[in-house]
Scaffold this motif. Structure first.
Motif, mmCIF file in Angstrom:
data_model
loop_
_atom_site.group_PDB
_atom_site.id
_atom_site.type_symbol
_atom_site.label_atom_id
_atom_site.label_comp_id
_atom_site.label_asym_id
_atom_site.label_seq_id
_atom_site.Cartn_x
_atom_site.Cartn_y
_atom_site.Cartn_z
ATOM 1 N N LEU A 1 0.690 -1.126 -0.215
ATOM 2 C CA LEU A 1 0.028 -0.055 -0.052
ATOM 3 C C LEU A 1 0.669 1.134 -0.035
ATOM 4 C CD1 LEU A 1 -2.858 -0.964 2.574
ATOM 5 C CD2 LEU A 1 -2.846 -0.985 -0.006
ATOM 6 N N ALA A 2 1.867 1.135 0.672
ATOM 7 C CA ALA A 2 2.957 2.322 0.703
ATOM 8 C C ALA A 2 3.458 2.676 -0.675
ATOM 9 C CB ALA A 2 3.865 2.238 1.760
ATOM 10 N N LEU A 3 3.974 1.485 -1.120
ATOM 11 C CA LEU A 3 4.332 1.650 -2.709
ATOM 12 C C LEU A 3 3.585 2.192 -3.687
ATOM 13 C CD1 LEU A 3 6.861 -1.464 -2.627
ATOM 14 C CD2 LEU A 3 7.385 1.056 -2.256
ATOM 15 N N LEU A 4 2.126 1.785 -3.494
ATOM 16 C CA LEU A 4 1.226 2.214 -4.438
ATOM 17 C C LEU A 4 0.813 3.822 -4.327
ATOM 18 C CD1 LEU A 4 -0.905 1.245 -6.328
ATOM 19 C CD2 LEU A 4 -2.419 0.687 -4.672
ATOM 20 N N LEU A 5 0.763 3.941 -2.853
ATOM 21 C CA LEU A 5 0.731 5.632 -2.974
ATOM 22 C C LEU A 5 1.855 6.262 -3.059
ATOM 23 C CD1 LEU A 5 -1.102 7.683 -1.319
ATOM 24 C CD2 LEU A 5 -0.170 7.144 0.791
ATOM 25 N N ALA A 6 3.073 6.047 -2.958
ATOM 26 C CA ALA A 6 3.991 6.631 -3.359
ATOM 27 C C ALA A 6 4.222 6.693 -4.997
ATOM 28 C CB ALA A 6 5.485 6.108 -3.065
ATOM 29 N N GLY A 7 3.605 5.531 -5.598
ATOM 30 C CA GLY A 7 3.687 5.555 -6.928
ATOM 31 C C GLY A 7 2.550 6.591 -7.518
ATOM 32 N N ALA A 8 1.407 6.838 -6.738
ATOM 33 C CA ALA A 8 0.289 7.677 -7.476
ATOM 34 C C ALA A 8 0.951 9.067 -7.331
ATOM 35 C CB ALA A 8 -0.869 7.385 -6.542
ATOM 36 N N ILE A 9 1.562 9.499 -5.954
ATOM 37 C CA ILE A 9 2.103 10.774 -5.820
ATOM 38 C C ILE A 9 3.125 11.009 -6.864
ATOM 39 C CG2 ILE A 9 3.389 12.274 -4.326
ATOM 40 C CD1 ILE A 9 1.857 10.618 -1.816
ATOM 41 N N GLY A 10 4.084 10.221 -7.153
ATOM 42 C CA GLY A 10 4.924 10.219 -8.059
ATOM 43 C C GLY A 10 4.296 10.862 -9.590
ATOM 44 N N LEU A 11 3.393 9.843 -10.030
ATOM 45 C CA LEU A 11 2.613 10.077 -11.150
ATOM 46 C C LEU A 11 1.933 11.640 -11.280
ATOM 47 C CD1 LEU A 11 1.074 6.589 -11.928
ATOM 48 C CD2 LEU A 11 3.228 7.632 -13.037
#
Length: 419
Positions: free
Chosen positions: A9-19
């Protein structure tokens, strides 16, 4: 406890923020125009071109990013002091103390170039800029003599004499005394109009004073901007204004342009970068996500569990574990010999013995044992060494127990064990 779900979940949230940040950076944003006439700005409204041309010509130039509180004192004390002070219509006006320093600087023979309002220098010199506000209409300028072919830009403003308070007091009756000026108005011994508009009003005016100092007033600060220097022939008019008659530097006032010298630390600079740049915002958001994830995973839910006591096994426990491992061996004779050999190494002073007969060593060990229990254990070991074959598990465990009894009788006693 597995943290795969939380980490995912943390990686998914970080990826969304990066995009999201990537998409925001790809969107073109209109650049904010900075209208300050500063030599530190390379945009069309800045004046970095003037400073760069002076450097290429080999003129001694410098930028002053401190107040003018010690301008006159620096001129008399420090070598390489400014010979010409350039103040290009700064947004921050000079205060009374700084204007007094400029007045003393001119009386000591210094030169000042003020464009536009000049932070108050134009007013102190007895002149003002007309009109007070910029308008769409401008005034055509007559080129200097001998330079009729130059492309001189139109002037947005012209210079006009400032009405003295004494003259105004004679025209308008006032019931109270007017406050004195911030600086005493200088009285020029002569004035020379260098550039004039077609209506005869001065655009560039030079005032000379008794001490040898000069103040050059330019009504339009736009003549010092980068775009004007690139598109017109105004450098041929402005560069002679920057020439000095005495040795010294040409100093640009950057403090009142908003570029004062700041003694910020590395931590403050880094924090400012984190707050103002998109990459900094991304780093802060990732740190926030990591802290939230750490806070969630650090909380233990449910009743507390008792800790497992862990202690190191004693040598005898290691020996029993070895016997338990060797009890299933096919060759029981080798297991018994290894167990007895380990006891001999532990009881020897050097910790290492050569290849000697275990039977003879056990006979000697029996004589050295003082208790009946110890002698019985040694005799049991001798019997197991002499006996061949038999059930491997029983022989190995019997040898381990006999070695444990002998070790308890003959092992070296420490001071702590004595008590």
């Amino acid at each position: 406890m597995s943290y795969r779900l939380e980490v995912g979940l943390a990686l998914l949230l970080a990826g969304a923020i990066g995009l999201a940040i990537l998409a925001a950076n790809r969107t073109p944003k209109p650049t904010e125009r900075d209208f300050r006439t500063s030599t530190l700005l390379a945009g069309p409204e800045g004046s970095q071109a003037v400073y760069g041309v002076m450097l290429r010509l080999g003129r001694p130039v410098a930028r002053r990013r401190t107040p003018l509180f010690t301008l006159a004192d620096d001129t008399t004390r420090k070598p390489g002091s400014p010979a010409l002070l350039v103040v290009l219509d700064p947004p921050i006006p000079l205060d009374d103390t700084e204007l007094e320093q400029v007045e003393r600087f001119v009386r000591q023979g210094g030169a000042v170039l003020a464009a536009g309002y000049g932070g108050g220098i134009t007013r102190c010199a007895g002149w003002r800029v007309q009109p007070d506000r910029l308008r769409d209409d401008s005034v055509a300028v007559r080129p200097p003599r001998g330079a009729e072919q130059l492309r001189i830009p139109r002037a947005a403003r012209v210079l006009g004499p400032r009405v003295r308070r004494e003259r105004l007091a004679g025209l308008v009756k006032r019931s109270r005394v007017a406050a004195p000026d911030a600086c005493e108005t200088l009285v020029a011994k002569s004035q020379d109009t260098l550039v004039a508009a077609v209506n005869g009003r001065p655009v560039v005016l030079r005032l000379q004073y008794a001490g040898g100092g000069t103040i050059t007033l330019a009504s339009d600060a736009g003549w010092f901007r980068n775009q004007v220097w690139r598109d017109t022939d105004v450098p041929y008019v402005v560069l002679p204004l920057l020439a000095t008659t005495r040795g010294g530097r040409v100093v640009w006032d950057e403090y009142h342009q908003g570029f004062g010298q700041q003694s910020s630390t590395m931590a403050a600079t880094t924090f400012e970068w984190l707050l103002q740049s998109p990459a900094g915002w991304a780093i802060l958001q990732l740190v926030a996500v990591g802290l939230v994830w750490l806070a969630v995973t650090a909380v233990r839910f449910g009743p507390p569990r008792e800790g497992v006591e862990r202690r190191r096994r004693s040598p005898l426990e290691h020996l029993e574990a070895l016997a338990a491992g060797l009890e299933s061996a096919v060759d029981s004779d080798t297991a018994v010999q290894r167990i007895v050999g380990g006891l001999r190494r532990r009881l020897s002073r050097a910790g290492h013995v050569g290849k000697t007969d275990l039977k003879a060593w056990l006979a000697t060990l029996e004589l050295a044992t003082t208790t009946p229990r110890g002698r019985g254990s040694v005799r049991r070991l001798r019997h197991l060494i002499i006996q061949r074959g038999g059930a491997a598990p029983e022989r190995a465990l019997d040898a381990a127990q006999a070695v444990e009894d002998v070790w308890e009788e003959l092992r070296p006693r420490t001071t702590r064990d004595a008590f």
